[in-house]
Structures are given as C-alpha cells and as structure tokens.
Design a protein around this motif. Structure first.
Motif, PDB file in Angstrom:
ATOM      1  N   ASN A 143      79.206  26.307  17.384  1.00 41.59           N
ATOM      2  CA  ASN A 143      79.721  27.482  18.081  1.00 41.59           C
ATOM      3  C   ASN A 143      79.893  28.634  17.090  1.00 41.59           C
ATOM      4  OD1 ASN A 143      79.822  26.539  20.701  1.00 41.59           O
ATOM      5  ND2 ASN A 143      81.888  25.713  20.494  1.00 41.59           N
ATOM      6  N   ALA A 144      78.904  28.807  16.232  1.00 38.16           N
ATOM      7  CA  ALA A 144      78.978  29.845  15.209  1.00 38.16           C
ATOM      8  C   ALA A 144      77.584  30.239  14.763  1.00 38.16           C
ATOM      9  CB  ALA A 144      79.797  29.362  14.013  1.00 38.16           C
ATOM     10  N   ILE A 145      77.507  31.419  14.176  1.00 41.95           N
ATOM     11  CA  ILE A 145      76.265  31.931  13.597  1.00 41.95           C
ATOM     12  C   ILE A 145      76.511  32.165  12.113  1.00 41.95           C
ATOM     13  CG2 ILE A 145      74.676  33.884  13.485  1.00 41.95           C
ATOM     14  CD1 ILE A 145      74.168  32.153  15.904  1.00 41.95           C
ATOM     15  N   ILE A 146      75.577  31.754  11.295  1.00 40.44           N
ATOM     16  CA  ILE A 146      75.687  31.942   9.852  1.00 40.44           C
ATOM     17  C   ILE A 146      74.448  32.670   9.353  1.00 40.44           C
ATOM     18  CG2 ILE A 146      74.610  29.735   9.190  1.00 40.44           C
ATOM     19  CD1 ILE A 146      76.899  29.501   7.067  1.00 40.44           C
ATOM     20  N   ALA A 147      74.629  33.474   8.307  1.00 37.55           N
ATOM     21  CA  ALA A 147      73.522  34.281   7.784  1.00 37.55           C
ATOM     22  C   ALA A 147      73.389  34.100   6.284  1.00 37.55           C
ATOM     23  CB  ALA A 147      73.751  35.761   8.110  1.00 37.55           C
ATOM     24  N   PHE A 148      72.150  34.243   5.812  1.00 33.89           N
ATOM     25  CA  PHE A 148      71.861  34.110   4.387  1.00 33.89           C
ATOM     26  C   PHE A 148      70.952  35.241   3.939  1.00 33.89           C
ATOM     27  CE2 PHE A 148      72.749  29.906   6.066  1.00 33.89           C
ATOM     28  CZ  PHE A 148      73.615  29.370   5.131  1.00 33.89           C
ATOM     29  N   ASP A 149      71.040  35.580   2.647  1.00 32.16           N
ATOM     30  CA  ASP A 149      70.153  36.616   2.117  1.00 32.16           C
ATOM     31  C   ASP A 149      68.826  35.990   1.699  1.00 32.16           C
ATOM     32  OD1 ASP A 149      70.530  35.360  -0.352  1.00 32.16           O
ATOM     33  OD2 ASP A 149      71.904  36.888  -1.117  1.00 32.16           O
ATOM     34  N   ASN A 150      67.954  36.782   1.115  1.00 30.97           N
ATOM     35  CA  ASN A 150      66.623  36.298   0.759  1.00 30.97           C
ATOM     36  C   ASN A 150      66.642  35.249  -0.354  1.00 30.97           C
ATOM     37  OD1 ASN A 150      65.413  37.968   2.662  1.00 30.97           O
ATOM     38  ND2 ASN A 150      65.228  39.682   1.222  1.00 30.97           N
ATOM     39  N   ASP A 151      67.767  35.162  -1.062  1.00 29.25           N
ATOM     40  CA  ASP A 151      67.900  34.155  -2.122  1.00 29.25           C
ATOM     41  C   ASP A 151      68.603  32.896  -1.624  1.00 29.25           C
ATOM     42  OD1 ASP A 151      66.698  35.763  -4.133  1.00 29.25           O
ATOM     43  OD2 ASP A 151      68.582  36.878  -4.362  1.00 29.25           O
ATOM     44  N   GLY A 152      68.895  32.855  -0.327  1.00 28.97           N
ATOM     45  CA  GLY A 152      69.554  31.685   0.245  1.00 28.97           C
ATOM     46  C   GLY A 152      71.056  31.666   0.053  1.00 28.97           C
TER      47      GLY A 152
END
Length: 219
Positions: free
Chosen positions: A48-57
């Motif tokens: 029940n959540a959204i997580i985000a990462f940059d191009n380096d993970g």
C-alpha cells in the motif's frame, strides 16, 4: 528515475524515510506527523505504498495509502522526496503512481488528503481533487490520531477537528477510467488492439493499390 509499488523487500528503507519526515518538518517549520518505522514497514509489506529511486538505485521518494470507514475513504499520505531530487519531477511521478494505486485497489473509495504543502495541493488539483471542509473527509478517530505527532495538533483539537492549518482535498470521481472492472478494461484494450490492426491493414492495402495505380502500363 523510476517508481514502483513498494513491497516487503523495501522495509530496509523505513528508518531512513522516518528521518526524512522529521527533517522535512524542521526545515519547513510546519507540522508533519511523525512516522514510526514499523508503520512504514507495514505499508510496504501490504503493498500500500509507492517507492522511488534515482538512476543510481538510491532511495529518492515515498508515499503510502491508508483506508478508513471500511474502505469508504482512502488517504494518500506521507509524500516525501529526497531534497536534491525535489526539482526532478519525481514527486509528480510518485503522486500519480500512488493515485493510480489507490484507484485500482480501492475503486469505490473517495481519496482525500490534508496538507500544508502548496506543491502537494497543486498536484492534487491537477489530478482532479477539490478543496473541502474537514466535515467531508473521514471522521475516523484512527485517522485523526495520526495528527497527534504534529505541532499543530492543539489547533486542530481546539477547533473540534473542523479546521486547522492543513487544507482538506477530496477526489470523488468514482466513474473515472480506474473504476472500470478489470474484465471491462481488458475488453477495451482488446478492442483498441483490433482497431489498430484493422487500420494498419487498411493503410497497407491502400499504399499497395496506390503504388500499383501509379505504375505506367506496359504495351
């Protein structure tokens, strides 16, 4: 940059996210309810959540959802973006992803938000939210207990939970594209696919006969 639904493999980030929330509250000098790592972990484990990462993970952002009054209301909450990523557009991607997740998992629920952030208000408005009084969002005690860690909690209680420094927003268009049953969505996708094939075939045949008609006849 990429965003996805969080899962049990992401619980390692819970402590870091809670530090982000606390630092954000200090920097903005506004009230943000404190989060407990175990609470964030539960959101991840139940997807029940959204997580985000940059191009380096590396961790770039997060947001989660909660339901109230037997799934009559859904709240998108805890939108946080790493400071150096705040002008990258990742916040909008997280907001759209959490919105779609909410509409997909809880299609009959009204989505609401209370926030002091102008950026969040603008994103919500663009998604179709409208400002409302607190009387039009959930009256569940469980939700309002989450405000106890906010420095403005006394203001909220002095006004009998009718108003505070936060603005209430609601999305209640329950007949949008996300409300379609999955079988209906598949049917529409197949119909679109068939139409595209038909148009492609028609275009190919048209090109064939057009070229053929332009050829000079042989005598």
């Amino acid at each position: 940059m990429y965003v996805r639904t969080a899962n049990s493999t992401d619980t390692q980030y819970a402590d870091e996210l809670c530090i982000w929330y606390e630092d954000s509250a200090k920097q903005r000098k506004t009230g943000i309810a404190k989060r407990d790592p175990s609470y964030i972990q539960k959101k991840m484990e139940t997807e029940n959540a959204i997580i985000a990462f940059d191009n380096d993970g590396l961790l770039a952002g997060f947001s989660y959802i909660e339901t109230y009054e037997e799934e009559k209301f859904v709240v998108n909450s805890g939108l946080i973006v790493r400071p150096d990523m705040r002008d990258s557009g990742i916040g909008r991607k997280i907001k759209m992803a959490i919105f779609k997740l909410s509409r997909t998992k809880f299609p009959n629920a009204k989505i609401f938000s209370i926030t002091t952030s102008l950026a969040v208000m603008k994103m919500n408005y663009n998604l179709g939210y409208k400002p409302v009084t607190f009387s039009e969002i959930t009256q569940s005690d469980d939700f309002w207990k989450g405000c106890q860690g906010c420095k403005n909690y006394d203001i909220l209680m002095e006004n009998e939970r009718k108003m505070c420094l936060c603005t209430g927003l609601v999305y209640d268009n329950l007949n949008d594209q996300f409300a379609q049953p999955k079988s209906k969505q598949i049917e529409l996708e197949l119909q679109s696919f068939r139409e595209n094939i038909t148009m492609n075939k028609y275009s190919s045949l048209l090109n064939f006969f057009t070229k053929k008609s332009k050829k000079k006849p042989k005598y």
